[in-house]
Design a protein around this motif. Structure first.
Motif, PDB file in Angstrom:
ATOM      1  N   TYR A 186      18.596 -40.589  25.081  1.00  0.00           N
ATOM      2  CA  TYR A 186      19.605 -39.851  24.320  1.00  0.00           C
ATOM      3  C   TYR A 186      20.578 -40.815  23.660  1.00  0.00           C
ATOM      4  CZ  TYR A 186      17.827 -35.968  27.083  1.00  0.00           C
ATOM      5  OH  TYR A 186      16.999 -35.037  27.662  1.00  0.00           O
TER       6      TYR A 186
ATOM      7  N   GLY B 277      25.996 -32.187  21.979  1.00  0.00           N
ATOM      8  CA  GLY B 277      24.990 -32.248  20.918  1.00  0.00           C
ATOM      9  C   GLY B 277      24.281 -33.574  20.854  1.00  0.00           C
TER      10      GLY B 277
ATOM     11  N   ALA C 252      20.787 -42.344  15.806  1.00  0.00           N
ATOM     12  CA  ALA C 252      19.394 -42.742  16.031  1.00  0.00           C
ATOM     13  C   ALA C 252      18.863 -43.692  14.968  1.00  0.00           C
ATOM     14  CB  ALA C 252      18.506 -41.502  16.107  1.00  0.00           C
TER      15      ALA C 252
ATOM     16  N   GLU D 249      21.569 -36.459  20.742  1.00  0.00           N
ATOM     17  CA  GLU D 249      20.297 -36.486  20.020  1.00  0.00           C
ATOM     18  C   GLU D 249      19.218 -37.128  20.879  1.00  0.00           C
ATOM     19  OE1 GLU D 249      18.620 -38.174  15.729  1.00  0.00           O
ATOM     20  OE2 GLU D 249      20.784 -37.952  16.088  1.00  0.00           O
ATOM     21  N   GLU D 250      18.070 -36.490  20.945  1.00  0.00           N
ATOM     22  CA  GLU D 250      16.967 -36.991  21.763  1.00  0.00           C
ATOM     23  C   GLU D 250      16.184 -38.039  20.994  1.00  0.00           C
ATOM     24  OE1 GLU D 250      12.887 -35.041  23.443  1.00  0.00           O
ATOM     25  OE2 GLU D 250      14.758 -33.959  23.933  1.00  0.00           O
TER      26      GLU D 250
ATOM     27  N   ALA E  90      24.915 -37.906  18.612  1.00  0.00           N
ATOM     28  CA  ALA E  90      24.372 -37.297  17.396  1.00  0.00           C
ATOM     29  C   ALA E  90      24.620 -38.190  16.181  1.00  0.00           C
ATOM     30  CB  ALA E  90      25.010 -35.925  17.173  1.00  0.00           C
ATOM     31  N   GLY E  91      23.557 -38.446  15.414  1.00  0.00           N
ATOM     32  CA  GLY E  91      23.665 -39.277  14.219  1.00  0.00           C
ATOM     33  C   GLY E  91      23.519 -40.760  14.467  1.00  0.00           C
TER      34      GLY E  91
ATOM     35  N   VAL F 122      10.770 -36.945  16.791  1.00  0.00           N
ATOM     36  CA  VAL F 122      11.739 -37.723  17.565  1.00  0.00           C
ATOM     37  C   VAL F 122      11.520 -39.209  17.281  1.00  0.00           C
ATOM     38  CG1 VAL F 122      12.474 -38.359  19.883  1.00  0.00           C
ATOM     39  CG2 VAL F 122      11.914 -35.984  19.367  1.00  0.00           C
TER      40      VAL F 122
END
Length: 393
Positions: A270, A258, A276, A260-261, A273-274, A3
């Motif tokens: 959070y 969905g 990060a 992302e963590e 998604a995508g 992560v």
């Protein structure tokens, strides 16, 4: 899978760019500002215009362009949303807000009104429904109207009932004030053009624009997706606080979309998604003077990464409403106020890593704000210790 950790410095960079506060990140229109921030706090009417002005490339356009968007083209809509609070949203988001948040809040608001009226011996739900239908018909004929004007067409709106009889907070409520608020959270009416100037808190009412009925779960995913794209990363506590949803609904939406963590200094966060990957630093340090209840200052429940806890007693009222804030390079460093003669005054409350460059940039923002306000005088609806002290000096 490892992560990724997102540092405080990177969170501040995201805030600067996505909230259109960094140099070169400004917006061309109020619609762009609202779309970037998802929602503009509108409990204090002046906040909307000042929040827009702080982010426009040309702040002189803030008032006329926001008036255009709100009252002429209706590309922005003022309505009840998260936490039973009044916000300004992009028009295309009204159906999402209504389905994700408004329906549940509205059911509680109507039930509470009927219960309070019954306790006071006032007419029943059938009577209230008649008054509601007559009120909406009158509003359709008039286009926009105040509660007093609507009561000319439907006199039963003037009827009063005692609320919380025998208790310390006993009061007298008018059917019009309670019913119009319920119709607002139900998405049937919205607040229209104010009486007087853009700083006025007395509004006309208008019929809400038509919108499709959406699936609640899908609408919650969409609202959370938009907010995380603007404000992510955020913790579960941030998400629960901002939306006002039960934690089970927040978790369900995060899973469905969905999300992302990531890792934050305070724990798990959070992002969409995508989203990060690292973001670039703003091209140079930046300053901003943001109004009370600004959506950036009020964006998260856990605020230590941009607002030092030691500053909170001066910057918040007793109900948790933030006052006017001075920002330097991604964190709150002070407060500002407008005096009766129109002068913008500010004070640094946190001088850590704030030097002459910052003071020069903040002074330039004060000049910019004074130009935006022109002859207008703005007193925050929720006054804080720092603002009151500065305004009085």
């Amino acid at each position: 899978m490892r992560v990724r950790h997102i540092s405080v410095a990177e969170r501040r960079a995201r805030l600067a760019l996505r909230h259109r506060l960094a140099d070169g990140a400004g917006a061309a229109s109020p619609e762009e500002v609202a779309d970037s921030l998802v929602a503009l706090h509108a409990t204090d009417p002046a906040t909307v215009h000042l929040a827009v002005g702080a982010r426009l490339n040309d702040p002189a356009k803030a008032v006329p362009e926001t008036e255009r968007a709100l009252y002429e083209e209706r590309t922005l809509v003022r309505m009840h949303g998260m936490r039973h609070t009044v916000f300004v949203f992009p028009a295309e988001l009204t159906a999402v807000v209504h389905a994700s948040t408004g329906i549940a809040v509205a059911a509680r608001a109507r039930a509470a009104l009927i219960k309070d009226m019954a306790k006071a011996g006032a007419p029943d739900a059938a009577w209230l429904k008649e008054v509601e239908e007559a009120t909406l018909a009158a509003l359709a004929r008039r286009g926009q109207a105040t509660a007093a004007e609507l009561a000319e067409d439907e006199p039963r709106l003037r009827e009063q009932f005692v609320y919380a009889a025998g208790k310390g907070y006993e009061g007298v409520h008018t059917v019009s004030s309670r019913l119009l608020r319920v119709l607002g959270v139900e998405g049937k009416v919205v607040r229209g053009r104010p009486l007087g100037s853009w700083t006025s808190s007395q509004f006309r009412w208008a019929l809400a624009p038509a919108h499709p009925e959406l699936d609640v779960a899908e609408a919650q995913c969409e609202l959370l997706r938009r907010w995380l794209a603007s404000c992510g990363p955020a913790s579960e506590a941030d998400l629960k606080w901002w939306t006002g949803w039960p934690v089970t609904q927040v978790r369900r939406a995060l899973t469905a979309m969905g999300a992302e963590e990531v890792s934050l200094d305070e724990g798990t966060g959070y992002v969409v998604a995508g989203d990060a990957d690292p973001v670039p630093e703003p091209p140079r340090p930046w300053a901003a003077l943001l109004p009370c209840l600004d959506p950036t200052a009020m964006g998260w429940q856990q605020r230590d990464w941009y607002l030092p806890p030691r500053l909170r007693p001066a910057l918040f009222d007793r109900s948790g409403n933030v006052g006017p804030t001075v920002w330097w390079n991604g964190r709150v460093v002070g407060a500002w106020a407008q005096r009766p003669d129109g002068e913008i005054v500010w004070r640094l409350l946190d001088t850590e890593d704030v030097g002459r460059e910052a003071e020069t940039a903040i002074a330039e923002q004060a000049v910019r704000l004074r130009s935006l306000l022109g002859p207008a005088r703005v007193t925050p609806r929720f006054r804080t210790p720092a603002e009151k002290e500065l305004a009085a000096r």
